[in-house]
Design an enzyme around this catalytic site. Structure first.
Site, PDB file in Angstrom:
ATOM      1  N   THR A   1       0.783  -1.223   0.051  1.00 48.03           N
ATOM      2  CA  THR A   1      -0.118  -0.035   0.011  1.00 48.03           C
ATOM      3  C   THR A   1       0.867   1.112  -0.097  1.00 48.03           C
ATOM      4  O   THR A   1       2.204   1.103   0.336  1.00 48.03           O
ATOM      5  CB  THR A   1      -0.897   0.088   1.169  1.00 48.03           C
ATOM      6  OG1 THR A   1      -0.098   0.024   2.414  1.00 48.03           O
ATOM      7  CG2 THR A   1      -1.866  -1.211   1.472  1.00 48.03           C
TER       8      THR A   1
ATOM      9  N   LYS B   1       7.657   1.936   2.977  1.00 47.94           N
ATOM     10  CA  LYS B   1       8.851   2.398   3.418  1.00 47.94           C
ATOM     11  C   LYS B   1       8.364   2.989   4.928  1.00 47.94           C
ATOM     12  O   LYS B   1       9.026   3.102   5.901  1.00 47.94           O
ATOM     13  CB  LYS B   1       9.597   3.428   2.584  1.00 47.94           C
ATOM     14  CG  LYS B   1      10.341   2.828   1.594  1.00 47.94           C
ATOM     15  CD  LYS B   1      10.327   3.513   0.475  1.00 47.94           C
ATOM     16  CE  LYS B   1       9.265   3.534  -0.519  1.00 47.94           C
ATOM     17  NZ  LYS B   1       9.542   4.361  -1.930  1.00 47.94           N
TER      18      LYS B   1
ATOM     19  N   VAL C   1      14.511  -0.434  -0.557  1.00 42.60           N
ATOM     20  CA  VAL C   1      15.529   0.465  -0.756  1.00 42.60           C
ATOM     21  C   VAL C   1      16.029  -0.075  -2.218  1.00 42.60           C
ATOM     22  O   VAL C   1      16.461  -1.110  -2.594  1.00 42.60           O
ATOM     23  CB  VAL C   1      16.939   0.393   0.471  1.00 42.60           C
ATOM     24  CG1 VAL C   1      17.925   1.365  -0.205  1.00 42.60           C
ATOM     25  CG2 VAL C   1      16.128   0.974   1.530  1.00 42.60           C
TER      26      VAL C   1
ATOM     27  N   GLY D   1       5.206   5.837 -13.421  1.00 40.70           N
ATOM     28  CA  GLY D   1       4.747   4.982 -12.126  1.00 40.70           C
ATOM     29  C   GLY D   1       6.134   5.024 -11.310  1.00 40.70           C
ATOM     30  O   GLY D   1       6.364   4.083 -10.359  1.00 40.70           O
TER      31      GLY D   1
ATOM     32  N   ASP E   1      11.312  10.475   1.003  1.00 44.05           N
ATOM     33  CA  ASP E   1      11.632   8.965   0.581  1.00 44.05           C
ATOM     34  C   ASP E   1      12.967   8.786   0.701  1.00 44.05           C
ATOM     35  O   ASP E   1      13.223   7.410   1.350  1.00 44.05           O
ATOM     36  CB  ASP E   1      11.155   8.785  -0.840  1.00 44.05           C
ATOM     37  CG  ASP E   1      11.382   7.408  -1.375  1.00 44.05           C
ATOM     38  OD1 ASP E   1      10.597   6.617  -1.070  1.00 44.05           O
ATOM     39  OD2 ASP E   1      12.313   7.360  -2.015  1.00 44.05           O
TER      40      ASP E   1
ATOM     41  N   LYS F   1      14.468   5.746   3.468  1.00 40.57           N
ATOM     42  CA  LYS F   1      15.683   4.865   3.035  1.00 40.57           C
ATOM     43  C   LYS F   1      16.913   4.777   3.815  1.00 40.57           C
ATOM     44  O   LYS F   1      17.437   4.030   4.298  1.00 40.57           O
ATOM     45  CB  LYS F   1      15.955   4.774   1.547  1.00 40.57           C
ATOM     46  CG  LYS F   1      14.812   4.553   0.741  1.00 40.57           C
ATOM     47  CD  LYS F   1      14.824   5.139  -0.740  1.00 40.57           C
ATOM     48  CE  LYS F   1      13.483   4.518  -1.370  1.00 40.57           C
ATOM     49  NZ  LYS F   1      13.470   5.261  -2.836  1.00 40.57           N
TER      50      LYS F   1
ATOM     51  N   GLY G   1      10.114   2.159  -9.970  1.00 40.74           N
ATOM     52  CA  GLY G   1       9.209   1.546 -11.254  1.00 40.74           C
ATOM     53  C   GLY G   1       8.529   0.430 -10.657  1.00 40.74           C
ATOM     54  O   GLY G   1       9.104  -0.492  -9.937  1.00 40.74           O
TER      55      GLY G   1
HETATM   56  N1  HSE Z   1       9.173   6.921  -5.601  1.00 45.57           N
HETATM   57  C1  HSE Z   1      10.573   6.112  -5.273  1.00 45.57           C
HETATM   58  C2  HSE Z   1      11.513   6.580  -5.952  1.00 45.57           C
HETATM   59  C3  HSE Z   1      10.055   4.702  -5.650  1.00 45.57           C
HETATM   60  O1  HSE Z   1      11.298   7.460  -6.990  1.00 45.57           O
HETATM   61  O2  HSE Z   1      12.714   6.263  -5.751  1.00 45.57           O
HETATM   62  C4  HSE Z   1      10.999   3.787  -5.201  1.00 45.57           C
HETATM   63  O3  HSE Z   1      11.249   3.465  -3.895  1.00 45.57           O
END
Ligand code: HSE
Length: 337
Positions: A96, A125, A152, A206, A220, A224, A315
């Protein structure tokens, strides 16, 4: 092996597409025949203990509907938690959207599945950045796996690589591009494409999170870093410990100006004494200076020096391959295939 899939967006759908195309190979090469018995999206679930027709589920999604509209097996408004409670399965796959404030609904899904003694695979994450040590402990208590290789680096096995090189050595620092979307945007900006258009393109492909501010504001990347610090370096950190600056204020002129001087602007994450995310100019010849959707991470080891790993970091298909990898690892150590 019976699976429940919770979250049926880009990654979830890509995963079912891979299972469909690789069905024969999985049996022949690994003796593994996964059966997806439940899929849950934001509006309900589809359940069949004998194994779902994945082609049909994908077709429903392509028509823009919820899997729950299926006449024979659909359950309108059934939640992920209800599915975990009511469906017998060996593994729960949680994909999700990331929520960094509460980790929900992923956190509750993972907790409930582990308590029900299901192995869990996730690329979400939020729960990991907020509660990784607790979740790992819960998995151990219940004698099941919690796997998150795709959290990650998407398909790039960053965490496994880091674990491997730490054996007998010690990672003392990490720096790298950990977000594909921002690298894609910054690369497009070097080609003269404005930020807004580049972001739209990343969303269409995507790459971006459901809430793309998580990408562009550096959250994000921060998630990580927290996952890596806890998992690889045994540093007990949370998101609150990360100093974060995203790429919202980077203008086309900044990118162009850096290029003229032989540099590229990249959103880097650093783990040293502190955890930091910030846009940074790096020289073109730095191994981290990769383009587009690529991630690149340099590990500094006490004995072996610097090692860099590079690959596609975002992706649907890329992330789904990491889920399959985790799944096969669990299957290979389990009696039920
Ligand atoms: N949105 C994240 C990125 C997806 O662009 O790295 C992969 O974790």
């Amino acid at each position: 092996m019976k699976l429940i899939l919770i979250g049926y967006g880009t990654v979830g759908q890509s995963f079912t597409r891979i299972v469909l195309t690789k069905q024969k190979e999985l049996v022949e090469k690994y003796g593994f025949s996964p059966k997806i018995v439940a899929i849950v999206d934001s509006k309900g679930a589809i359940i069949n203990p004998e194994g779902l027709n994945l082609k049909k589920a994908l077709k429903i999604k392509e028509e823009g509907k919820s899997v729950a509209v299926d006449r024979a097996y659909g359950h309108l408004n059934m939640s992920g938690l209800e599915a975990i409670e009511n469906v017998e399965a060996d593994i729960m796959i949680e994909v999700t959207p990331t929520n960094v404030k509460t980790g929900e609904p992923g956190l509750s899904h993972i907790t409930a599945a582990l308590k029900k003694k299901m192995h869990v695979i996730t690329t979400n994450k939020g729960p990991l950045a907020l509660a990784l040590p607790t979740l790992l402990e819960l998995a151990t208590q219940n004698n099941v796996y919690l796997k998150f290789s795709g959290a990650v680096g998407a398909g790039l096995p960053v965490l496994d690589f880091a674990k491997k090189i730490s054996l007998g050595d010690r990672i003392v620092a990490i720096r790298g591009i950990l977000n594909g979307t921002t690298n894609f945007i910054l690369t497009r900006m070097e080609e003269g494409i404005p930020f807004k258009n580049a972001l739209e393109e990343a969303q269409k492909r995507g790459y971006a999170e459901a809430d793309p501010s998580l990408d562009i504001d550096g959250i994000d990347t921060a998630c990580k870093l927290v996952i890596m610090a806890n998992w690889i370096m045994d540093k007990e950190t949370t998101l609150r410990d990360v100093r974060v600056e995203g790429i919202r204020n980077i203008a086309l002129e900044d990118v162009r100006d850096a290029m003229k001087r032989g540099f590229s602007v990249k959103l880097l994450g650093f783990i040293n004494e502190d955890l930091v995310v910030k846009p940074t100019e790096i020289p073109k010849q730095d191994p981290l200076c990769v383009k587009g959707i690529l991630n690149a991470i340099t590990f500094k080891l006490e004995l072996a020096g610097e090692e860099t790993i590079i690959g596609r970091g975002a992706g649907g298909k890329e992330t789904a391959t990491a889920i399959l990898r985790d799944l096969l690892e669990i299957a290979q150590t389990s009696v039920i295939m």
